[in-house]
Design a protein around this motif. Structure first.
Motif, short mmCIF file in Angstrom:
data_model
loop_
_atom_site.label_atom_id
_atom_site.label_comp_id
_atom_site.label_asym_id
_atom_site.label_seq_id
_atom_site.Cartn_x
_atom_site.Cartn_y
_atom_site.Cartn_z
N ASN A 266 52.20 48.36 45.12
CA ASN A 266 50.89 48.33 44.48
C ASN A 266 51.01 48.79 43.03
O ASN A 266 51.66 49.80 42.75
N THR B 268 53.73 51.52 38.91
CA THR B 268 53.90 50.75 40.14
C THR B 268 54.47 51.66 41.23
O THR B 268 55.40 52.44 40.98
N SER C 86 49.69 43.64 44.58
CA SER C 86 49.44 44.51 45.73
C SER C 86 49.71 43.71 47.00
O SER C 86 49.02 42.73 47.28
#
Length: 791
Positions: A539, A546, A488
């Motif tokens: 993230n 994803t 992230s």
């Protein structure tokens, strides 16, 4: 039961011992009953080679004579063909594998303790120590000579290393894990604790070490069937269940006397056709052994224990040690061979099924590290560490800083991700060299500061130089991590570079996919330059999903004779992009350097949507969408790979925002030879076709016929089909020479995997259908592919 490997007759008075303690001797029937907590026993008998076996409820031992006889034995053993009955049973093992696997259950859990070591052969340690002592004593008697400080330091270190190998193992790693599985939530592996000798931090990539836990052993896999000869020799009852006993040997044993030798045996449960036990020994003496034992729980077969011993090398020992500046004479000291082996053991216990399924227990990546300092390992060790193992942690840890073991281990791990790591700097190997038709040879350098610089902030930069266009390209950016628990981060970057027009999006592709597709524009000279800025956020929403969102502002210019709607060839582009990757079955682990996918499984889905905006001085309002789906299916008819992809572009935009059809051929009438690419066509001319909408498919089917030419690799053939079609609205708006691919373009091929037992695949392709020219040279192409790139 202890038998002669050649005659199958009982061996009387064979000694069975554990750690030099005799447990008993076999009777006239070759039988011995004993009770012991030993994990492994050694079996010796006069005129026979020593053998080691994992302990089990029933152990069947076949001893090989020190000087094998050359007389004939049963024809079934001398035959160079497998027993049809054995092959039929093995086929049922493969057919029933999924049904017998624990993953056919709704849920389960168990714990494991695994240990990997690098060490000398256990039987040669004392001989090694004697050799080193004599070597040092002889050197001390030599006349003393003056030595430079550096030479003296190196000499002392060489002595320490030589003595170290006799006192401890060269490497030791322990891991205790908890494995949970749910059909609903998938697999979760919690590393309860682990420790690696010589490393301050664990080598996270090593935690992904896998064995026969969830896969068919290579000796039983259908594609390796031609590497061995199998013979049904017996049946045996183990814990109230009848088992087939199949013995096997490697095909490379061609001489008559070698054909008597077996490399191992399989116990196969008669009721379920599940593997109960496999013991495999290398074709060459003392090269290594592998043993795996399974146990039934709720009629599913769980791995119970494993034991690996694999020879790494057998170099002539020449420590080159000198205490007084003298080296022993080469003619008088030829050195002595001491084999180095990799040892791996694993125990699986506390098996439970079913278990209570809680989504919170399965959140995050597949592997999660709970502890990594070794403090809790005593709770899970199935046997105590011996003296050499205890010494390994003490002595190797003390040498770690001297020889920078931690840094070297991290460097090797970085290579798995395409990076060369030197201290706090990672070098991007993909940026070192490239080739395309615009720049020709492209040389470059990409660097990124890793977590040793800062755990949360990571700057990077690159530059490249094109030999043909004689221009520098460069860029840089900086990542800001929001957490260390998962992938992230925010990113800001600047770029000034060139690219082939119409490239399919490679957002979130892994290193292997990018390398395979790196040559897709090798014969496309339709390039454009771009300069600007980009901000993005990425993230991992779940282990398999994803998300990446980005905003970009750039100036882009055609590097060829081009004009779009008489507006020129230089434009300002403002756009926002949404990218999704869904890989539900892939296995991931979080490391200090970031997420590492240690097992890429199918299916995989990639989705990109880019929206061009007239805001912030943007010249165009357009929408660009592309999708890629990859899947791999295995059936009785073979292995089928599917790669389906397509794209749409709506609105006004220059040609590079549309799609090229990824031709790899030169188009100059020359013989078509190229390297494979992820989305390329071997027979299509590069840079010739452009569409604003298209759909393509790549199908490969591995024929269930495996053969061996020479060496240890098994070859096979893939039948391949590639097809693509599309269209373009208002092609006249783009004023340069190109064609629209508005019919189905087809090419079919045959790929020889492990060509001549090498690490390359050789493919032959031919263009058929609408775009066939009738000229064989135009329609035919040969492709090479590095086997490691896979599907």
């Amino acid at each position: 039961m202890i038998r002669d490997a050649e005659t199958h007759l009982p061996v009387t008075n064979a000694t069975v011992s554990c750690d030099h303690t005799v447990l008993g001797k076999s009777n006239s029937s070759g039988m011995l009953y004993f009770t012991s907590d030993c994990k492994k026993v050694t079996v010796t008998a006069p005129e026979y080679k020593e053998a080691s076996y994992l302990t089990d409820q029933v152990i069947e031992v076949f001893l090989v004579r020190r000087e094998p006889k050359t007389k004939s034995i049963e024809g079934v053993v001398l035959s160079d063909k497998s027993d049809p009955r054995a092959l039929e049973i093995l086929q049922k093992v493969n057919d029933n594998y999924s049904q017998n696997s624990p993953q056919s259950l709704e849920s389960y859990a168990y714990k494991s303790y695994e240990k990997i070591a690098m060490d000398l052969d256990q039987d040669s340690i004392e001989s090694y120590n004697q050799y080193i002592r004599k070597r040092i004593d002889s050197l001390e008697k030599l006349p003393q000579r003056a030595m430079k400080p550096k030479d003296k330091k190196d000499s002392l270190q060489s002595v320490q290393l030589a003595q170290l190998a006799g006192q401890s193992k060269m490497f030791l790693w322990e891991r205790a894990s908890e494995v949970m599985y749910s059909k609903t939530y998938g697999e979760k592996i919690n590393i309860l604790d682990n420790r690696v000798s010589g490393l301050k931090q664990p080598l996270y990539e090593l935690m992904a070490f896998r064995s026969n836990r969830n896969k068919i052993p290579k000796e039983v896999q259908e594609e390796n069937r031609n590497l061995y000869r199998f013979f049904l020799t017996d049946s045996l009852e183990i814990e109230g269940r009848e088992n087939y006993v199949i013995r096997f040997r490697q095909v490379s044993n061609r001489e008559a006397r070698d054909r008597k030798k077996f490399n191992g045996y399989l116990y196969i449960d008669k009721a379920s056709y599940a593997l109960k036990k496999i013991e495999s020994e290398s074709n060459e003496a003392n090269e290594g052994t592998i043993t795996s034992i399974w146990v039934p729980v709720n009629e599913k077969w769980f791995l119970l224990k494993e034991d690996y011993k694999l020879k790494v090398n057998s170099n002539v020992l020449d420590m080159n040690i000198s205490l007084r500046g003298e080296k022993p004479e080469r003619k008088k000291d030829k050195g002595k061979k001491f084999g180095t082996y990799a040892y791996a053991t694993a125990d699986y216990f506390d098996i439970k099924t079913p278990i209570e399924e809680n989504i919170r227990d399965f959140k995050g990546y597949t592997i999660e590290v709970k502890n990594s300092d070794g403090r809790l390992l005593d709770e899970y060790r199935t046997e105590k560490l011996n003296e050499r193992e205890v010494n390994t942690y003490v002595k190797i840890d003390s040498l770690s800083s001297v020889y920078k073991l931690d840094q070297k281990a991290k460097g090797l791990a970085g290579l798995l991700k395409g990076r060369l790591r030197l201290g706090m700097v990672d070098f991007d190997l993909a940026k070192v060299f490239g080739y395309n038709k615009y720049e020709h040879v492209r040389l470059g350098l990409g660097v990124k500061l890793n977590e040793r610089f800062n755990k949360y902030i990571s700057p990077d930069a690159y530059f490249a130089y094109g030999i043909y266009d004689k221009k520098f390209k460069f860029g840089g950016g900086i990542d800001f991590k929001t957490t260390l628990e998962k992938n992230s981060f925010f990113r800001i970057e600047y770029f000034n570079d060139v690219n082939a027009a119409g490239r399919f999006s490679e957002n979130l592709w892994n290193f292997r996919m990018q390398i395979m597709n790196s040559g897709v524009a090798i014969n496309n000279n339709i390039f454009y330059g771009y300069e600007g800025f980009k901000v993005s956020y990425e993230n991992d929403i779940t282990n398999g999903l994803t998300l990446n969102i980005a905003a970009k502002r750039s100036q882009e210019e055609a590097l060829f004779d081009y004009s779009y709607k008489d507006l020129g060839k230089r434009f300002d582009i403002t756009s926002a992009t949404l990218t999704l990757k869904y890989s539900p079955n892939s296995k991931n682990i979080m490391t200090p350097e970031g997420k590492y996918t240690y097992e890429q499984n199918y299916p995989e889905f990639y989705f990109n949507y880019e929206q061009g905006l007239k805001a912030w001085d943007g010249d165009f309002n357009f929408s660009r969408l592309d999708v890629l789906i990859s899947h791999n299916l295995k059936t009785k008819l073979g292995v089928t790979g599917i790669r389906a992809y397509g794209g749409l572009m709506f609105g006004d935009a220059p040609i590079w925002e549309n799609f090229t059809m990824n031709g790899l051929a030169s188009g100059r009438g020359n013989f078509n030879f190229n390297l494979t690419s992820y989305l390329g066509f071997a027979t299509m001319e590069g840079g010739k076709y452009y569409n604003d909408k298209f759909a393509g498919i790549y199908l490969t089917h591995r024929l269930p016929w495996y053969f061996k030419s020479f060496g240890k690799n098994v070859s096979s053939f893939d039948v391949i089909y590639r097809g693509i079609t599309g269209s373009m609205k208002n092609p006249q708006d783009h004023r340069f020479q190109f064609e629209t691919l508005n019919h189905l373009y087809n090419e079919v091929g045959l790929e020889w995997n492990n060509f001549l037992s090498s690490q390359f695949n050789l493919g032959f392709f031919y263009r058929v259908g609408h775009y066939n020219t009738g000229n064989f040279k135009d329609n035919f192409a040969i492709q090479f592919k590095l086997r490691l790139l896979g599907f």
